[in-house]
Design a protein around this motif. Structure first.
Motif, PDB file in Angstrom:
ATOM      1  N   PHE A 480      47.722 -28.491  33.341  1.00 63.39           N
ATOM      2  CA  PHE A 480      47.709 -28.768  34.771  1.00 63.39           C
ATOM      3  C   PHE A 480      46.250 -28.850  35.221  1.00 63.39           C
ATOM      4  CE2 PHE A 480      51.446 -26.245  33.692  1.00 63.39           C
ATOM      5  CZ  PHE A 480      52.458 -27.110  34.103  1.00 63.39           C
ATOM      6  N   GLN A 481      45.901 -29.998  35.810  1.00 61.75           N
ATOM      7  CA  GLN A 481      44.516 -30.222  36.190  1.00 61.75           C
ATOM      8  C   GLN A 481      44.128 -29.370  37.390  1.00 61.75           C
ATOM      9  OE1 GLN A 481      43.049 -33.150  38.597  1.00 61.75           O
ATOM     10  NE2 GLN A 481      44.972 -34.203  39.066  1.00 61.75           N
ATOM     11  N   ASP A 482      42.817 -29.190  37.541  1.00 57.64           N
ATOM     12  CA  ASP A 482      42.289 -28.332  38.604  1.00 57.64           C
ATOM     13  C   ASP A 482      42.357 -28.971  39.985  1.00 57.64           C
ATOM     14  OD1 ASP A 482      41.693 -26.436  36.729  1.00 57.64           O
ATOM     15  OD2 ASP A 482      39.574 -26.969  36.565  1.00 57.64           O
ATOM     16  N   TYR A 483      42.539 -30.291  40.053  1.00 57.49           N
ATOM     17  CA  TYR A 483      42.356 -30.980  41.326  1.00 57.49           C
ATOM     18  C   TYR A 483      43.648 -31.516  41.933  1.00 57.49           C
ATOM     19  CZ  TYR A 483      37.683 -30.810  39.339  1.00 57.49           C
ATOM     20  OH  TYR A 483      36.521 -30.376  38.764  1.00 57.49           O
ATOM     21  N   GLY A 488      53.559 -32.400  42.123  1.00 57.33           N
ATOM     22  CA  GLY A 488      53.842 -33.168  40.918  1.00 57.33           C
ATOM     23  C   GLY A 488      52.678 -33.917  40.317  1.00 57.33           C
ATOM     24  N   ASP A 489      51.480 -33.878  40.942  1.00 56.34           N
ATOM     25  CA  ASP A 489      50.384 -34.677  40.387  1.00 56.34           C
ATOM     26  C   ASP A 489      49.402 -33.876  39.530  1.00 56.34           C
ATOM     27  OD1 ASP A 489      48.735 -33.302  42.122  1.00 56.34           O
ATOM     28  OD2 ASP A 489      48.297 -35.002  43.421  1.00 56.34           O
ATOM     29  N   ALA A 490      49.684 -32.597  39.294  1.00 59.48           N
ATOM     30  CA  ALA A 490      48.750 -31.778  38.513  1.00 59.48           C
ATOM     31  C   ALA A 490      48.978 -31.899  37.007  1.00 59.48           C
ATOM     32  CB  ALA A 490      48.868 -30.309  38.919  1.00 59.48           C
ATOM     33  N   LYS A 491      50.176 -32.251  36.602  1.00 62.83           N
ATOM     34  CA  LYS A 491      50.527 -32.208  35.186  1.00 62.83           C
ATOM     35  C   LYS A 491      49.914 -33.374  34.417  1.00 62.83           C
ATOM     36  CE  LYS A 491      54.672 -31.499  32.305  1.00 62.83           C
ATOM     37  NZ  LYS A 491      56.147 -31.376  32.374  1.00 62.83           N
ATOM     38  N   TYR A 492      49.402 -33.081  33.221  1.00 64.62           N
ATOM     39  CA  TYR A 492      48.937 -34.142  32.329  1.00 64.62           C
ATOM     40  C   TYR A 492      49.528 -33.932  30.939  1.00 64.62           C
ATOM     41  CZ  TYR A 492      45.367 -30.639  31.046  1.00 64.62           C
ATOM     42  OH  TYR A 492      44.717 -29.498  30.660  1.00 64.62           O
ATOM     43  N   SER A 536      39.361 -38.142  46.144  1.00 68.31           N
ATOM     44  CA  SER A 536      40.367 -37.487  45.316  1.00 68.31           C
ATOM     45  C   SER A 536      40.270 -37.976  43.876  1.00 68.31           C
ATOM     46  CB  SER A 536      41.779 -37.762  45.853  1.00 68.31           C
ATOM     47  OG  SER A 536      41.902 -37.315  47.185  1.00 68.31           O
ATOM     48  N   SER A 537      40.763 -37.147  42.943  1.00 72.72           N
ATOM     49  CA  SER A 537      40.763 -37.494  41.530  1.00 72.72           C
ATOM     50  C   SER A 537      42.134 -37.202  40.936  1.00 72.72           C
ATOM     51  CB  SER A 537      39.697 -36.683  40.779  1.00 72.72           C
ATOM     52  OG  SER A 537      38.404 -36.977  41.263  1.00 72.72           O
ATOM     53  N   PHE A 538      42.553 -38.044  39.997  1.00 70.72           N
ATOM     54  CA  PHE A 538      43.859 -37.905  39.369  1.00 70.72           C
ATOM     55  C   PHE A 538      43.717 -38.135  37.866  1.00 70.72           C
ATOM     56  CE2 PHE A 538      44.357 -39.267  43.722  1.00 70.72           C
ATOM     57  CZ  PHE A 538      45.278 -38.362  44.220  1.00 70.72           C
ATOM     58  N   VAL A 539      44.723 -37.686  37.115  1.00 73.07           N
ATOM     59  CA  VAL A 539      44.656 -37.761  35.660  1.00 73.07           C
ATOM     60  C   VAL A 539      45.245 -39.062  35.156  1.00 73.07           C
ATOM     61  CG1 VAL A 539      45.382 -36.683  33.502  1.00 73.07           C
ATOM     62  CG2 VAL A 539      44.808 -35.265  35.464  1.00 73.07           C
ATOM     63  N   VAL A 540      44.585 -39.646  34.169  1.00 73.28           N
ATOM     64  CA  VAL A 540      45.108 -40.792  33.428  1.00 73.28           C
ATOM     65  C   VAL A 540      45.094 -40.417  31.952  1.00 73.28           C
ATOM     66  CG1 VAL A 540      44.681 -43.162  32.715  1.00 73.28           C
ATOM     67  CG2 VAL A 540      44.338 -42.515  35.088  1.00 73.28           C
ATOM     68  N   ASN A 541      46.221 -40.646  31.261  1.00 69.19           N
ATOM     69  CA  ASN A 541      46.264 -40.493  29.809  1.00 69.19           C
ATOM     70  C   ASN A 541      46.297 -41.885  29.189  1.00 69.19           C
ATOM     71  OD1 ASN A 541      47.820 -37.847  30.784  1.00 69.19           O
ATOM     72  ND2 ASN A 541      46.872 -37.453  28.805  1.00 69.19           N
ATOM     73  N   ALA A 542      45.427 -42.156  28.245  1.00 72.57           N
ATOM     74  CA  ALA A 542      45.401 -43.468  27.606  1.00 72.57           C
ATOM     75  C   ALA A 542      45.048 -43.314  26.134  1.00 72.57           C
ATOM     76  CB  ALA A 542      44.391 -44.383  28.293  1.00 72.57           C
ATOM     77  N   ASP A 543      45.641 -44.160  25.284  1.00 67.71           N
ATOM     78  CA  ASP A 543      45.317 -44.154  23.863  1.00 67.71           C
ATOM     79  C   ASP A 543      43.909 -44.726  23.667  1.00 67.71           C
ATOM     80  OD1 ASP A 543      47.895 -43.315  23.641  1.00 67.71           O
ATOM     81  OD2 ASP A 543      48.655 -45.150  22.704  1.00 67.71           O
TER      82      ASP A 543
END
Length: 706
Positions: A480-483, A488-492, A536-543
């Motif tokens: 879970f990100q700090d920001y 629902g937007d904290a999980k990565y 604001s900042s959000f998480v992106v997961n990418a290969d």
């Protein structure tokens, strides 16, 4: 104090130093040694002392002497000067993030992120603490590629091993002071015996510097951070086979805040913000660790327990210039960032004795973390608080692991290395997001278990050179990100790392020349990244995929000259299309942000005894070094909106040594070239912002060892 005055003072002091010292130096000081060679590089990469040449993966080592001579203020600065390693920071006390070979959290994501394992004297610590002071270090080891077998921090991208100086049964220590126009630093360490079985050591560090950014409103630096560190250790040799080492450390930094500066800032970086906004910023770290070792006839038992308590408070400020460019109004916006982190760790292992033909280790580890990350207040210009706007977040992590690794010689030429680790990860998260007094609650949890490890072979070409090949599997746990700001937007997601490396390590010319080179391939599923939009900042997961080549050499040309260098080529690209990014689509083939294709360093050190002066009873040695580093351009963000510029940096050290004293002039970034510490892009307004490095620093230093 201006630069001309410093240089004048330096020259006068260097001349005067010849009259201050009266140590007798024997005639053989000028005689050439029968043979010269580089010292053996011993490391603790697998938690026991080994020869670096024997291990089947890349290792970069910098010893404490070089760290002190180069004048590094923090581990962050050491890593920035290491090819193949990338540091992303805005200059604050709690925002460092590391990636190695393009793998890792590419922007500060979470204090719980374990992409790169960081260990101090065998105890894991968060990479968020790397901006704190570097002092009384024995050596730093950068282990590249997945290190998931042995480290409780997991180390999917690699690991950083920091070893501090230990107490000895003889009295020794040093005092070092440096002063310049925009910074100063003082280090003091002393250790020695208290009795036949007890020895102790204490080290103290104090430093301060200016941010290289002017506040338009005051015409002065936006802030002047200062750092204080104290570390004490007590070693008890209970018997010939048993010892206990207790270490207690306290560090505090003040006036460090995140720097968000409108680009381009060229040679005149500036912000327009309320004076004193960083005055109440500080970070405190208290850490205690206990290491117990017991030697059996054919093995050794080691227990390392540690507890750390960290608190940080500082503002994240969008000044008038950035806010106007992004929002259209000449205002100021800030959030008070407040965090705490209480971590207990335990590692228990049984291993082979140093020097055994067969290396083996088995162990178990435990980590319990309880932390918070809050935006407790928000406001605008002149510290006007916006009531009813805040975020409070709580994170709990429990991590269990068991591991084993062994290196077995098959015959005189071949060795095989195999290691495996099983980890269980439990994480809980709850938060309250409040805007205009309307609150939203969020909670979630993750349970994960995973296997990591490596398999490698080493082939001795001759007694001086080893070929090796290693395949590794690493893992970056989800979390879970700090920001997080909305439900629902904290999980990565978790990420998996697969890596292959082939290389050669050689010691040539009667061990006057050491050369290590390697090629690597790394594939990551769901690498961590950050997508920024507005404030604001959000998480992106990418290969992602990384392919590269690295070369390191150290050549002791003769007694006077030593030439060393490092080179890294890293081609890191994003391998899938991400369309749900708020900053715009992420395309296949985009460059991994903050990962340059080329990095290199080269250092030339020269020492010689100066001609004797008849009126002196002592000899004086000239001690000089020149350090050059280069970093090519690199993408600023995942969308590749723009690149951060390439840069060159030159540092120097010129000193006179007499006996155990040295007086010297030092220069950092002597050609005054500003470069970026990070970069962001706002897709809606095309605004770019970042933070600049320090400019030129010229100063005077004195060192006394005993």
């Amino acid at each position: 104090m201006n630069i001309k005055r410093i240089l004048k003072l330096s020259l006068i002091s260097l001349m005067a130093s010849q009259y201050l010292y009266s140590e007798e130096v024997t005639k053989n000081l000028d005689d050439k040694k029968d043979a010269i060679s580089l010292p053996t590089v011993t490391i603790n990469a697998r938690k026991e002392t080994e020869d670096a040449k024997e291990l089947p993966f890349s290792i970069f080592v910098i010893d404490g002497k070089d760290i002190r001579e180069k004048g590094f203020f923090s581990i962050e600065e050491v890593l920035r000067a290491t090819p193949g390693v990338s540091i992303n920071t805005s200059g604050g006390a709690n925002v460092s993030s590391i990636s190695i070979r393009g793998v890792g959290a590419l922007y500060p994501l979470s204090m719980d992120d374990a992409s790169v394992a960081v260990n101090i004297d065998g105890s894991p610590t968060s990479s968020r603490h790397l901006s704190l002071a570097t002092f009384d270090v024995e050596q730093i080891e950068i282990l590249k590629g997945p290190q998931g077998t042995l480290f409780g921090g997991l180390g999917g991208a690699g690991a950083i091993n920091i070893t501090t100086k230990k107490p000895t049964q003889y009295t020794e220590g040093y005092f070092q002071s440096e002063v310049a126009e925009k910074e100063h630093k003082v280090d003091l360490a002393i250790g020695g015996p208290l009795s036949e079985s007890l020895s102790a050591r204490i080290a103290i560090h104090q430093s301060s510097y200016e941010y290289p950014i002017k506040n338009i409103q005051t015409k002065e630096a936006v802030s002047e951070p200062n750092l204080l560190g104290v570390r004490g250790s007590l070693l008890w040799d209970i018997s010939d086979d048993t010892s206990a080492l207790l270490t207690i450390e306290h560090q505090k930094s003040k006036h460090m805040g995140e720097n968000i500066v409108l680009q381009p800032y060229n040679d005149d970086p500036k912000m327009d913000l309320t004076p004193g906004i960083y005055d109440n910023s500080y970070k405190e770290l208290d850490k205690q660790s206990l290491q117990i070792k017991h030697r059996f006839k054919n093995s050794q038992l080691t227990s390392i327990s540690s507890y750390s308590d960290v608190y940080n408070i500082s503002p994240v400020v969008f000044d008038h210039l950035v806010y106007k460019a992004m929002m259209g109004s000449s205002n100021e916006y800030w959030r008070e960032q407040e965090s705490s982190d209480k971590v207990f760790t335990q590692d228990l292992r049984l291993s082979s004795l140093s020097g055994n033909d067969i290396f083996w280790v088995v162990g178990a580890s435990f980590l319990d973390s309880d932390r918070t990350y809050n935006h407790s207040r928000m406001g605008g210009a002149n510290f006007v608080v916006y009531p009813g706007n805040h975020q409070f977040r709580n994170f709990d992590t429990k991590r269990y692991g068991i591991y084993a690794e062994s290196t077995i010689p098959i015959n005189d030429k071949w060795k095989i290395t195999a290691g495996v680790r099983q980890t269980w990860d439990y994480k809980k998260y709850n938060a309250t997001y409040t805007e205009s007094f309307n609150s939203v609650y969020d909670d979630d949890e993750l349970n994960d278990n995973f296997t990591t490890g490596r398999l490698g072979v080493t082939y001795a070409l001759d007694e001086d050179s080893n070929l090796y090949a290693t395949v590794s599997k690493g893992y970056n746990p989800g979390g879970f990100q700090d920001y997080g700001e909305n439900k629902g937007d904290a999980k990565y997601e978790a990420g998996s790392i697969y890596s292959a490396e082939f290389g050669i390590k050689s010691e040539l010319l009667d061990n006057q020349l050491r050369i290590d080179s390697s090629v690597f391939y790394t594939s990551v599923k769901d690498n961590y990244m950050i997508d920024s939009t507005g404030v604001s900042s959000f998480v992106v997961n990418a290969d992602t995929r990384s392919i590269g080549y690295e070369l390191a050499f150290n050549w002791l040309i003769n007694e006077q000259f030593n030439l060393s260098g490092n080179f890294a080529y890293t081609n890191a690209t994003i391998r899938d299309y991400v369309n749900n990014s708020l900053g715009g689509p992420v395309n296949v083939g985009n460059k991994v942000p903050d990962t340059p294709k080329f990095q290199s360093t080269i250092s030339l050190a020269y020492q010689t005894v100066l001609p004797k002066i008849k009126i002196l009873n002592s000899s004086v040695k000239l001690n000089t070094r020149l350090d050059y580093s280069y970093m090519s351009k690199r993408a600023a963000d995942v969308q590749n909106h723009y690149d951060l510029d390439a840069y060159n940096r030159v540092d120097m050290h010129v000193g006179l040594i007499s006996g155990n004293k040295e007086l010297y002039v030092y220069g950092k970034n002597i050609f005054d070239e500003y470069y970026d510490l990070y970069g962001f892009y706002d897709n809606a307004t095309s605004v770019k912002y970042g933070a600049p490095s320090k400019g030129r620093i010229i100063g005077l230093g004195f060192k006394y060892t005993f």
